[in-house]
Every structure is written in structure tokens, then in C-alpha cells.
Design an enzyme around this catalytic site. Structure first.
Site, short mmCIF file in Angstrom:
data_model
loop_
_atom_site.label_atom_id
_atom_site.label_comp_id
_atom_site.label_asym_id
_atom_site.label_seq_id
_atom_site.Cartn_x
_atom_site.Cartn_y
_atom_site.Cartn_z
N HIS A 110 0.81 -1.21 0.00
CA HIS A 110 0.00 0.00 0.00
C HIS A 110 0.85 1.27 0.00
CE1 HIS A 110 -3.72 2.24 0.84
NE2 HIS A 110 -3.05 2.93 1.75
N SER A 158 -9.16 7.77 -6.28
CA SER A 158 -10.00 7.51 -5.10
C SER A 158 -9.28 6.69 -4.04
CB SER A 158 -11.28 6.78 -5.54
OG SER A 158 -10.96 5.55 -6.17
#
Length: 337
Positions: A110, A158
């Protein structure tokens, strides 16, 4: 270097750009934005793109270890859209449009971006791009495959997890159609537009940002955005599948170097939209097409100052104050490590 107002022709689209170098002295320096450059964890339990997490549509992202691709849960285009004839013969015209939208996770981590990944990891992304271009382009009704990345909330991303998108269209999108026309017109003279353009840039050496054996990254002569870059293969290639193993490694290297320079520019994870323009997949050879990638970053003079396309630029033509030559010199001067 020109200091007076002048116009430059975008050879790829046929559009004109107004350059106003003297305006860099004006008091207003651009829209001020809040800087958010948070440190992200390797795994975020709330991220729907991290391995093992549930996505908004209810599907679960598997425990992937390299790249991972899936059909977008909320696609802008659908393959099952029924074909239909154009509607309307006056000022109001519409027609159906089929397509396929996919999401590609670059890494299970991530906390990474392209510039923070290894060349080997980026090479796996390049291989996946190649595979998807071939797979989607082989569908009989698909005429174009766009591979792109929106990086950063400023560019509408997003989710901060490293990922991009792949959209396959039934018809050529506007930008690709214009570039195709310009390259076809130029090729009628027996030469490739971007091969000739790259030769001029390499000779001038004013707008080159970085290069390796197979690829060159430069600020195009006609750049609209302050730190826009164009990535070009040195060889005449129309699409990613035309490259051999060494050239794919070269592409992975140049992508890492460009994005690392961006992150060094203002000391933040640099936002941008990046996309690959490859030859259409309509069955024609398109020998005139030269593979290239556009990087469109919105930041103007610092991490907090953003450029907007408004007013004259929306109603007339693009305009910039910082010359492409100045932008290239600044990007070139930055360290990559």
C-alpha cells in the site's frame, strides 16, 4: 530562449499553445492547495486494493503477491451494452458505446508508488500492460486500449494504493483520433512524426529530462502543463508488444527515473495523470503510429500551487508562463536517488 509571447504548434494534435514567459513576474502565482504527504503503511485494512480486503461492491481482493488485475466494480463502460445505430440527424446525435474497464494494482504494498518500486517490479507492471493490450485488443469489437494512471487525490484518484486503469473502447477516443490523423498526414511524406521529432529533441538537447539506451523522457516543445513530460522509445514501435525484453527493462527504468524526479521536484508524492497512446486495435497495421506516454501533472510552482485550465484556456487555447525549456532544465537537475 524566447522571452516574448509566442505560439507553438502541437504536432501530435494540431492544436496551438500560447506561451507567455514574461508573466512569471506577475503577483498571482496560482491556486494554493493543502499539502498532504502522509506516510502510508505497507498494508491498510481499510484499503479495498490491499490483499485480502473486501471491495465496495462485495468482491474480495485475493492475496496477490505481484500485480493484480480485475474488472472495475463500477465501470464507465460495459461490454454488454447493446449495439445501436447513431440516433438523430440534426444537432442532437448520440450512439451506443461498448467497452471494458479494468483496474491494475501495481503492487500488493500500500505504501509504494512507481518511483518507489524496483525496476524489476515495474517490469512486471509493463508485462501486465502488454498482456492486457493484447488480450483486450484481440476482441473483435475493441478498437482502442488505453492504459493510464491517475496518481494522487488532486488528479481524482480515489485510493492511494499504487494502481492504474485500462479502458478498452469500441471506438477511438477523441485525443487518440486527433493524434492518429496528425501522424497519418505526416507519414504521407514518407516519415514518422515522432521519430523525426525525437531526432530534433536529441540534437537540441534543451528539453531532455532523462534517457537510457531504449527510451527518452522530455518536456515536449508544445507542453500544456508546467511539468508535462513525453516518454518515447528510440526505436519506431507502435505498441508495447513490439518491444523485446531489453526494451521492456528500459521502459521500467525510465518510468522509475521520471517519477522519482517528479517526487524530488517539490518534496511530495507528485500527482499526475499518465497514459499510453498505442496504435489502434482495429486490424489495420498503423505503421505511422509511434508508441508514447504522456505525463500530465497539475502542480505549478510548489507543492501547494496548482495550475487550472480556466478562462482563456477553456474558451480559446492552452497557455503557459513557464517555458518548456525552463521546466526541462529544472527536472533534469534533480537527483533520482
Amino acid at each position: 530562449m524566447l522571452t516574448a509571447p509566442h505560439r507553438r504548434l502541437n504536432r501530435l494534435t494540431g492544436d496551438w499553445l500560447l506561451v507567455s514567459p514574461h508573466r512569471t513576474a506577475r503577483p498571482w502565482q496560482g491556486q494554493t492547495e493543502e499539502v498532504v504527504n502522509e506516510r502510508r503503511p505497507e498494508y491498510d485494512p481499510n484499503c479495498y486494493l490491499c490483499p485480502g480486503n473486501e471491495r465496495a461492491g462485495g468482491a474480495v481482493t485475493p492475496e496477490y503477491t505481484s500485480t493484480y488485475i480485475f474488472d472495475n466494480d463500477f465501470p464507465a463502460l460495459r461490454p454488454e451494452t447493446p449495439a445501436g445505430q447513431p440516433s438523430g440527424d440534426g444537432p442532437l446525435v448520440m450512439e451506443s458505446e461498448r467497452g471494458i474497464c479494468r483496474v491494475l494494482c501495481f503492487s500488493p504494498r500500500h505504501d509504494l508508488s512507481l518511483g518507489e518500486m524496483t525496476v524489476g517490479a515495474i517490469r512486471r507492471v509493463v508485462d501486465t500492460w502488454n498482456d492486457q493490450y493484447v488480450r483486450l485488443g484481440s476482441i473483435d469489437w475493441v478498437r482502442h486500449v488505453l492504459i493510464f494512471e491517475n496518481r494522487g487525490a488532486m488528479m481524482g484518484a480515489s485510493n492511494p494504493h499504487p494502481h492504474g486503469q485500462i479502458w478498452a473502447n469500441e471506438r477511438l477516443p477523441n485525443e487518440v483520433s486527433r493524434e492518429l490523423h496528425q501522424q497519418q498526414v505526416y507519414a504521407a511524406n514518407g516519415s514518422c512524426l515522432l521519430c523525426d521529432y525525437l531526432a530534433v529533441e536529441l540534437k537540441d538537447d534543451e528539453r531532455i529530462v532523462c534517457a537510457n539506451e531504449h527510451f527518452v523522457a522530455l518536456v515536449p516543445f508544445w507542453a500544456n502543463w508546467p511539468f508535462e513530460t513525453l516518454v518515447l522509445p528510440r526505436a519506431h514501435q507502435g505498441a508495447l508488444p513490439d518491444m523485446d525484453a531489453g526494451e521492456r527493462n528500459g521502459l521500467a527504468d525510465i518510468l522509475r527515473r521520471v517519477t522519482r524526479r517528479y517526487d524530488k521536484l517539490f518534496g511530495v508524492t507528485f500527482p499526475y495523470s499518465m497514459g499510453w497512446h498505442q496504435r489502434p486495435t482495429d486490424g489495420a497495421p498503423h505503421s505511422e503510429w509511434h508508441l508514447h506516454a504522456h505525463f500530465y501533472p497539475p502542480l505549478l510552482r510548489s507543492a501547494t500551487i496548482r495550475k487550472f485550465m480556466v478562462g482563456y484556456e477553456l474558451l480559446a487555447q492552452p497557455q503557459r508562463d513557464i517555458t518548456p525549456e525552463s521546466a526541462a532544465q529544472l527536472l533534469q537537475s534533480l537527483p533520482e536517488d
